[in-house]
Scaffold this motif. Structure first.
Motif, PDB file in Angstrom:
ATOM      1  N   UNK A 264      33.066   1.642 113.968  1.00 32.19           N
ATOM      2  CA  UNK A 264      34.112   2.144 112.779  1.00 32.19           C
ATOM      3  C   UNK A 264      34.611   0.947 111.833  1.00 32.19           C
ATOM      4  N   UNK A 265      34.541  -0.156 112.413  1.00 28.78           N
ATOM      5  CA  UNK A 265      34.744  -1.553 111.777  1.00 28.78           C
ATOM      6  C   UNK A 265      33.785  -1.889 110.970  1.00 28.78           C
ATOM      7  N   UNK A 266      32.616  -1.547 111.430  1.00 30.62           N
ATOM      8  CA  UNK A 266      31.186  -1.972 110.465  1.00 30.62           C
ATOM      9  C   UNK A 266      31.349  -1.167 109.080  1.00 30.62           C
ATOM     10  N   UNK A 267      31.647   0.271 109.625  1.00 29.78           N
ATOM     11  CA  UNK A 267      31.800   1.402 108.208  1.00 29.78           C
ATOM     12  C   UNK A 267      32.469   1.017 107.318  1.00 29.78           C
ATOM     13  N   UNK A 268      33.930   0.440 107.826  1.00 27.12           N
ATOM     14  CA  UNK A 268      35.111   0.186 107.120  1.00 27.12           C
ATOM     15  C   UNK A 268      34.713  -1.160 105.985  1.00 27.12           C
ATOM     16  N   UNK A 269      33.979  -2.054 106.793  1.00 27.93           N
ATOM     17  CA  UNK A 269      34.022  -3.242 106.172  1.00 27.93           C
ATOM     18  C   UNK A 269      32.667  -3.401 105.152  1.00 27.93           C
ATOM     19  N   UNK A 270      31.654  -2.609 105.563  1.00 27.23           N
ATOM     20  CA  UNK A 270      30.579  -2.332 104.791  1.00 27.23           C
ATOM     21  C   UNK A 270      30.646  -1.646 103.327  1.00 27.23           C
ATOM     22  N   UNK A 271      31.517  -0.546 103.385  1.00 32.82           N
ATOM     23  CA  UNK A 271      31.739  -0.159 102.109  1.00 32.82           C
ATOM     24  C   UNK A 271      30.630   1.148 102.000  1.00 32.82           C
ATOM     25  N   UNK A 272      30.693   1.654 100.823  1.00 30.77           N
ATOM     26  CA  UNK A 272      29.808   2.692 100.281  1.00 30.77           C
ATOM     27  C   UNK A 272      28.083   2.511 100.550  1.00 30.77           C
ATOM     28  N   UNK A 273      27.989   1.207 100.748  1.00 27.13           N
ATOM     29  CA  UNK A 273      26.423   0.773 100.980  1.00 27.13           C
ATOM     30  C   UNK A 273      26.108   0.692 102.397  1.00 27.13           C
ATOM     31  N   UNK A 274      26.916   0.556 103.344  1.00 23.25           N
ATOM     32  CA  UNK A 274      26.916   0.379 104.794  1.00 23.25           C
ATOM     33  C   UNK A 274      25.990   1.346 105.370  1.00 23.25           C
ATOM     34  N   UNK A 275      25.505   1.306 106.459  1.00 22.22           N
ATOM     35  CA  UNK A 275      24.629   2.278 107.134  1.00 22.22           C
ATOM     36  C   UNK A 275      25.418   3.638 107.371  1.00 22.22           C
ATOM     37  N   UNK A 276      26.485   3.335 107.852  1.00 23.70           N
ATOM     38  CA  UNK A 276      27.551   4.305 108.294  1.00 23.70           C
ATOM     39  C   UNK A 276      28.445   5.005 107.557  1.00 23.70           C
ATOM     40  N   UNK A 277      28.213   4.821 106.215  1.00 22.47           N
ATOM     41  CA  UNK A 277      28.879   5.122 105.183  1.00 22.47           C
ATOM     42  C   UNK A 277      29.224   6.770 105.028  1.00 22.47           C
ATOM     43  N   UNK A 278      28.328   7.540 105.132  1.00 22.86           N
ATOM     44  CA  UNK A 278      28.431   8.954 104.965  1.00 22.86           C
ATOM     45  C   UNK A 278      29.018   9.468 105.817  1.00 22.86           C
ATOM     46  N   UNK A 279      29.332   9.072 106.981  1.00 16.13           N
ATOM     47  CA  UNK A 279      30.213   9.759 108.144  1.00 16.13           C
ATOM     48  C   UNK A 279      29.770   9.387 109.553  1.00 16.13           C
ATOM     49  N   UNK A 280      30.690   9.863 110.429  1.00 17.63           N
ATOM     50  CA  UNK A 280      30.640   9.399 111.738  1.00 17.63           C
ATOM     51  C   UNK A 280      30.664  10.827 112.519  1.00 17.63           C
ATOM     52  N   UNK A 281      29.866  10.941 113.436  1.00 17.80           N
ATOM     53  CA  UNK A 281      29.628  11.892 114.535  1.00 17.80           C
ATOM     54  C   UNK A 281      30.670  11.810 115.289  1.00 17.80           C
ATOM     55  N   UNK A 282      31.145  12.863 116.154  1.00 20.07           N
ATOM     56  CA  UNK A 282      31.907  12.905 117.089  1.00 20.07           C
ATOM     57  C   UNK A 282      31.601  11.835 118.209  1.00 20.07           C
ATOM     58  N   UNK A 283      32.472  11.264 118.988  1.00 18.46           N
ATOM     59  CA  UNK A 283      32.097   9.993 119.888  1.00 18.46           C
ATOM     60  C   UNK A 283      31.580  10.757 121.112  1.00 18.46           C
TER      61      UNK A 283
ATOM     62  N   UNK B 219      20.968   5.279 110.684  1.00 21.03           N
ATOM     63  CA  UNK B 219      20.458   3.780 110.667  1.00 21.03           C
ATOM     64  C   UNK B 219      19.295   3.792 110.413  1.00 21.03           C
ATOM     65  N   UNK B 220      18.265   4.947 110.534  1.00 19.63           N
ATOM     66  CA  UNK B 220      16.780   5.029 109.988  1.00 19.63           C
ATOM     67  C   UNK B 220      16.800   5.105 108.384  1.00 19.63           C
ATOM     68  N   UNK B 221      17.780   5.743 108.162  1.00 19.93           N
ATOM     69  CA  UNK B 221      17.644   5.869 106.735  1.00 19.93           C
ATOM     70  C   UNK B 221      17.926   4.522 106.110  1.00 19.93           C
ATOM     71  N   UNK B 222      19.135   4.009 106.653  1.00 17.82           N
ATOM     72  CA  UNK B 222      19.270   2.556 106.059  1.00 17.82           C
ATOM     73  C   UNK B 222      18.043   1.578 106.117  1.00 17.82           C
ATOM     74  N   UNK B 223      17.368   1.845 107.079  1.00 13.93           N
ATOM     75  CA  UNK B 223      16.013   0.922 107.231  1.00 13.93           C
ATOM     76  C   UNK B 223      14.859   1.231 106.514  1.00 13.93           C
ATOM     77  N   UNK B 224      14.795   2.483 105.639  1.00 17.81           N
ATOM     78  CA  UNK B 224      13.543   2.595 104.952  1.00 17.81           C
ATOM     79  C   UNK B 224      13.641   1.925 103.829  1.00 17.81           C
ATOM     80  N   UNK B 225      12.552   1.446 103.519  1.00 18.18           N
ATOM     81  CA  UNK B 225      12.072   0.663 102.177  1.00 18.18           C
ATOM     82  C   UNK B 225      12.592   1.322 100.894  1.00 18.18           C
ATOM     83  N   UNK B 226      13.125   0.702 100.306  1.00 16.14           N
ATOM     84  CA  UNK B 226      13.691   1.306  98.867  1.00 16.14           C
ATOM     85  C   UNK B 226      12.704   1.649  98.036  1.00 16.14           C
ATOM     86  N   UNK B 227      12.997   2.878  97.273  1.00 10.30           N
ATOM     87  CA  UNK B 227      12.173   3.538  96.565  1.00 10.30           C
ATOM     88  C   UNK B 227      11.420   2.610  95.310  1.00 10.30           C
TER      89      UNK B 227
END
Length: 581
Positions: free
Chosen positions: A295-314, A324-332
């Motif tokens: 949650x801390x990473x999501x809040x600090x990373x902002x809209x471009x962080x790997x968890x920005x779209x949302x968090x599932x249930x714990x 995480x996979x989406x975040x690690x794909x090479x950019x278009x």
């Protein structure tokens, strides 16, 4: 079953007594790795020892060894399986010396804490017996292929976890499932993968014993022997990490690309993106202990962080690995990336509108990242018989696939196994895999029993809140100061309105018109005094996979059912008469 793995595991019978069955793997796994590496090192031992005498600096020594032998690792000890048993009194010390003198990148025995096991075996007077048994096992690469070695490791781990009453599936994925994932992952890039001397990168954040990495490389080299696939991975289980790393060591890979640690809280390769990503994350695993960090990473990373779209249930963290996979794909703009992930059914539909899971699906679909989802047969995995799915993601889709998602029902494409492996009694044959890959390549609704192609917006819906007036004792609506009727919370209801209701193709833009049309037709005629609270409308996304492939089976005629019942009643009466006699 792996014959080699069964043979190696049989050596564990020597450990009975001082060791409990759930401890056998602590000895068997590291010794299997050591014996494999011992065979690889054998031809150049004298050369390496001579180089070690000449170069004190480990980095320089590694460079010289690589130039001389082609291997990225070495061992400078005077001991090996060839002479360890010659000094009966010094066996424990000599074996410890052998392990200590591997090059620094060979840290696998530290993760097994194997020097502790050496002392325990010595104390139990078992060390010589076990080393003698392993010396007799021929694990030379010319005799045992990398694929067979991987099968052996997986068999041993499964046996170890069965004895420990643990979940073997947490550490590796059946190879037939991996092969299908790899086939689908590379399917859209097959043409470019045949180019001469290409170099591509592949990443697995839940690497386990390295099965996905190994089979992906095998697939690519079968297509293009001149290609090079740079393999990267991260694993948090010490034993699985050690096996993965040793397997890649044996194949000559740069093992600094295999990291130990928790991908969710301490991801390796933070600044690196990859051509291909793949993962089989743990299903239904609680991530409460990591929630604060995530949650801390999501809040600090902002809209471009790997968890920005949302968090599932714990209670289930698999969608975190999806993000995480989406975040690690090479950019278009750098050529784009593709990812494949195996998950159970819950990420398709769990969570109400605007919940974390729904928002993740919304973000993936609105960014046109979901390429295909394939339903696998049940009973495919060693530790579970539940439904599982392969998701293929792509941030540079082929023009024909843009704005669309292909659903493939592969649940009927399986072959019965001759012998069950845990919960696994079905496997994907080469023919089964070919059928699924062909359906993917055809990309049509031409075979509606197995393939559906849908627009991204066909998975969207609005959850609307329908209110009805609160009545006073006289049956009249209660109004507020503005004269508007107050809602009766006990009669409040919600309805899900598909984006596509009434044949709409406007997607999210059709919100007002589609919701109103739905309300006028589906609600108003039944409750004329109801109204929509437009301030509470929520947008959600779900992928009702099963619904799209549902086949209506009409019930049998009553006469047929009655006839069957009469036959059963007659049988029962006959049995009763026999008892009475």
């Amino acid at each position: 079953m792996s014959t080699l793995g069964s043979f190696i595991w049989s050596i564990a019978d020597q450990l009975r007594g001082p060791y409990r069955p759930n401890q056998y793997g602590n000895v068997i796994l590291p010794l299997t790795i050591l014996r494999r590496l011992d065979y690889i090192l054998e031809p150049d031992r004298e050369l390496v020892r001579a180089l070690a005498a000449k170069y004190d600096n480990p980095n320089r020594l590694k460079i010289e060894v690589k130039k001389a032998t082609g291997r990225p690792f070495y061992n400078t000890s005077n001991y090996s399986f060839a002479n360890l048993l010659a000094d009966a009194d010094g066996l424990a010390d000599n074996l410890a010396d052998y392990i200590d003198r591997f090059s620094p990148d060979v840290d696998v025995f530290q993760y097994f804490d194997f020097k502790k096991e050496i002392l325990a075996l010595e104390k139990a007077e078992l060390l010589r017996e076990v080393i003698t048994s392993f010396k007799a096992v021929n694990l030379h690469p010319d005799v045992v292929s990398n694929a067979d070695m991987g099968d052996a490791f997986e068999y041993i781990i499964r046996k170890f976890n069965e004895a420990a009453n643990e979940t073997s599936g947490d550490h590796y994925t059946p190879r037939d499932a991996i092969r299908l994932l790899v086939d689908l992952l590379f399917a859209e890039r097959d043409a470019e993968l045949t180019e001469a001397d290409i170099v591509r990168s592949l990443y697995d954040p839940t690497a386990g014993t390295g099965g996905m990495l190994a089979l992906a490389e095998e697939h690519l080299l079968a297509q293009n022997p001149g290609a090079k696939l740079r393999l990267y991975g991260q694993e948090y289980n010490p034993q699985s990490y050690a096996i993965c790393k040793s397997d890649l060591l044996a194949k000559g890979h740069d093992t600094t690309n295999i990291a130990f640690g928790n991908t969710l809280t301490d991801p390796a390769f933070k600044d690196r993106k990859f051509d291909f990503c793949m993962s089989n994350p743990p299903y239904g695993v609680d991530w409460k202990q990591y929630a604060k960090a995530v949650t801390k990473e999501r809040d600090e990373a902002g809209p471009y962080g790997r968890f920005a779209p949302g968090l599932p249930a714990t209670s289930d963290g698999q969608m975190l690995f999806l993000l995480h996979l989406v975040h690690k794909m090479r950019a278009p703009e750098d050529g784009g990336g593709r990812a494949g992930i195996v998950m159970n059914g819950s990420p398709l539909f769990n969570g109400a509108a605007e919940s974390g899971p729904s928002n993740i699906r919304k973000w993936l679909l609105e960014h046109d990242l979901v390429d295909a989802i394939v339903a696998l047969p049940t009973n495919m995995f060693f530790n579970t018989g539940i439904a599982t799915y392969i998701w293929i993601l792509d941030n540079t889709k082929h023009p024909d696939r843009k704005g669309l998602v292909q659903l493939i029902d592969g649940t009927s494409f399986w072959t019965k196994m001759r012998k069950n492996l845990g919960a696994k009694n079905r496997e994907l044959s080469e023919e089964n895999r070919a059928k699924v890959v062909q359906l993917y390549a055809d990309f049509t609704d031409g075979d509606p029993d197995y393939s559906k192609v849908l627009r991204n917006d066909e998975f969207g819906y609005w959850t609307i809140t329908v209110e009805r007036p609160l009545l006073d004792e006289s049956g009249n609506p209660v109004v507020d100061r503005k004269g508007k009727p107050k809602p009766d919370t006990k009669k409040r209801d919600t309805e899900n309105v598909p984006f596509t209701y009434g044949g709409s193709t406007a997607g999210a833009a059709g919100k007002i018109e589609v919701i109103q049309a739905y309300f006028d037709v589906e609600v108003k005629p039944h409750v004329p005094d109801a109204w929509i609270d437009w301030t509470k409308v929520k947008t959600g996304y779900e992928i009702p996979f099963t619904r799209h492939f549902y086949k209506y089976v009409p019930p049998r005629p009553l006469a047929e059912i009655d006839a069957d019942l009469e036959k059963q009643v007659a049988k029962i009466l006959d049995l009763l008469r026999e008892v009475e006699q």
